[in-house]
Design a protein around this motif. Structure first.
Motif, PDB file in Angstrom:
ATOM      1  N   LEU A   1       0.820  -1.208   0.000  1.00 56.93           N
ATOM      2  CA  LEU A   1       0.000   0.000   0.000  1.00 56.93           C
ATOM      3  C   LEU A   1       0.855   1.258   0.000  1.00 56.93           C
ATOM      4  CD1 LEU A   1      -2.829  -1.095   2.473  1.00 56.93           C
ATOM      5  CD2 LEU A   1      -3.038  -0.713   0.002  1.00 56.93           C
ATOM      6  N   ASP A   2       1.970   1.210   0.693  1.00 56.03           N
ATOM      7  CA  ASP A   2       2.887   2.356   0.685  1.00 56.03           C
ATOM      8  C   ASP A   2       3.416   2.617  -0.714  1.00 56.03           C
ATOM      9  OD1 ASP A   2       2.559   2.808   3.369  1.00 56.03           O
ATOM     10  OD2 ASP A   2       4.403   1.778   3.983  1.00 56.03           O
ATOM     11  N   PHE A   3       3.726   1.552  -1.455  1.00 54.29           N
ATOM     12  CA  PHE A   3       4.229   1.720  -2.811  1.00 54.29           C
ATOM     13  C   PHE A   3       3.141   2.262  -3.734  1.00 54.29           C
ATOM     14  CE2 PHE A   3       5.164   0.399  -7.144  1.00 54.29           C
ATOM     15  CZ  PHE A   3       6.485   0.792  -7.291  1.00 54.29           C
ATOM     16  N   LEU A   4       1.919   1.736  -3.584  1.00 51.20           N
ATOM     17  CA  LEU A   4       0.831   2.180  -4.458  1.00 51.20           C
ATOM     18  C   LEU A   4       0.468   3.632  -4.193  1.00 51.20           C
ATOM     19  CD1 LEU A   4      -1.566  -0.919  -4.346  1.00 51.20           C
ATOM     20  CD2 LEU A   4       0.183  -0.377  -6.064  1.00 51.20           C
ATOM     21  N   GLY A   5       0.519   4.048  -2.950  1.00 50.99           N
ATOM     22  CA  GLY A   5       0.162   5.412  -2.607  1.00 50.99           C
ATOM     23  C   GLY A   5      -1.230   5.745  -3.092  1.00 50.99           C
ATOM     24  N   ASP A   6      -1.384   6.956  -3.656  1.00 49.90           N
ATOM     25  CA  ASP A   6      -2.686   7.366  -4.184  1.00 49.90           C
ATOM     26  C   ASP A   6      -2.681   7.428  -5.701  1.00 49.90           C
ATOM     27  OD1 ASP A   6      -1.061   9.532  -4.574  1.00 49.90           O
ATOM     28  OD2 ASP A   6      -2.334  10.969  -3.513  1.00 49.90           O
TER      29      ASP A   6
END
Length: 232
Positions: free
Chosen positions: A78-83
């Motif tokens: 999720l950190d990599f995907l971000g927004d």
């Protein structure tokens, strides 16, 4: 603009029937340029791998047995995907599995408003054509000779190239910009009607050589050796 092109591999077709995601590969793009940042992970599905699925991606029970659970690495993903917007081929399938895994470990699903589906784009551009990743790579001349089996990161790399081609290629908008600049440049060099009307033209000046000028001209002409005008 930041975008993530991604692909998943699974144990089957439907998480509602107990199928799980076993691999995800993500590639970061900013303003349509790959940054070199990627995310790739295998997951232990906590269930057996059907033969049909293994034949597609080659991921066996033995290979996945020592891999982390999705819940263990969900925060990192999720950190990599971000927004960022998320680009996938037949994106409904990948979103379905990704969100099923997130829900299983207590995370909110990712909004489908962030979804960009290259399959839908390809359908609008090439109605009636074959639209698999392989077929579209062949259409656009994308080398897939190294793709023996499906793999999430490999397929994401191919999809990155395909997405660029489907949305205008590397030089999107360049031709238009160049033409616009060229036309503006030409227009700036051409005088407008008002400029021509405002310009004041001087009357031609009458000129007659005096006696001294005529003498010097005669001496100059006589000093020329073998003048062309004397040849017959």
């Amino acid at each position: 603009m930041r975008e993530i092109i991604f692909d998943t591999e699974t144990t089957g077709f439907d998480p509602q029937n107990g199928d799980r995601m076993v691999e995800i590969g993500c590639i970061e793009m900013i303003d349509r340029i790959e940054t070199g940042q990627t995310f790739h992970c295998y997951y232990n599905p906590e269930r057996s791998m059907p033969n049909a699925a293994e034949n597609v991606h080659g991921l066996s029970d033995m290979f996945l047995s020592d891999k982390k659970l999705f819940a263990t690495g969900a925060e990192e993903l999720l950190d990599f995907l971000g927004d960022a917007n998320l680009v996938a081929h037949n994106a409904q399938f990948d979103f379905k599995f990704l969100n099923a895994e997130l829900l299983l470990c207590g995370y909110k699903p990712i909004s489908q408003f962030r979804m960009i589906d290259t399959l839908a784009i390809a359908k609008s551009k090439h109605p009636g054509a074959k639209l698999s990743l392989d077929a579209l790579c062949s259409r656009y001349g994308i080398d897939r000779s190294h793709r023996v089996k499906h793999g999430a990161l490999l397929d994401a790399e191919l999809l990155t190239q395909l997405y660029i081609e489907l949305t205008g290629g590397r030089q999107i908008g360049l031709g238009l910009a160049e033409n616009t600049k060229r036309h503006e440049s030409i227009a700036s060099m051409q005088p407008t009607l008002q400029q021509v009307e405002r310009k004041q033209f001087m009357a031609p000046r009458e000129h007659h050589a005096d006696a001294d000028e005529l003498v010097r001209h005669k001496i100059f002409i006589e000093g020329i050796e073998n003048p062309l005008w004397t040849e017959v």
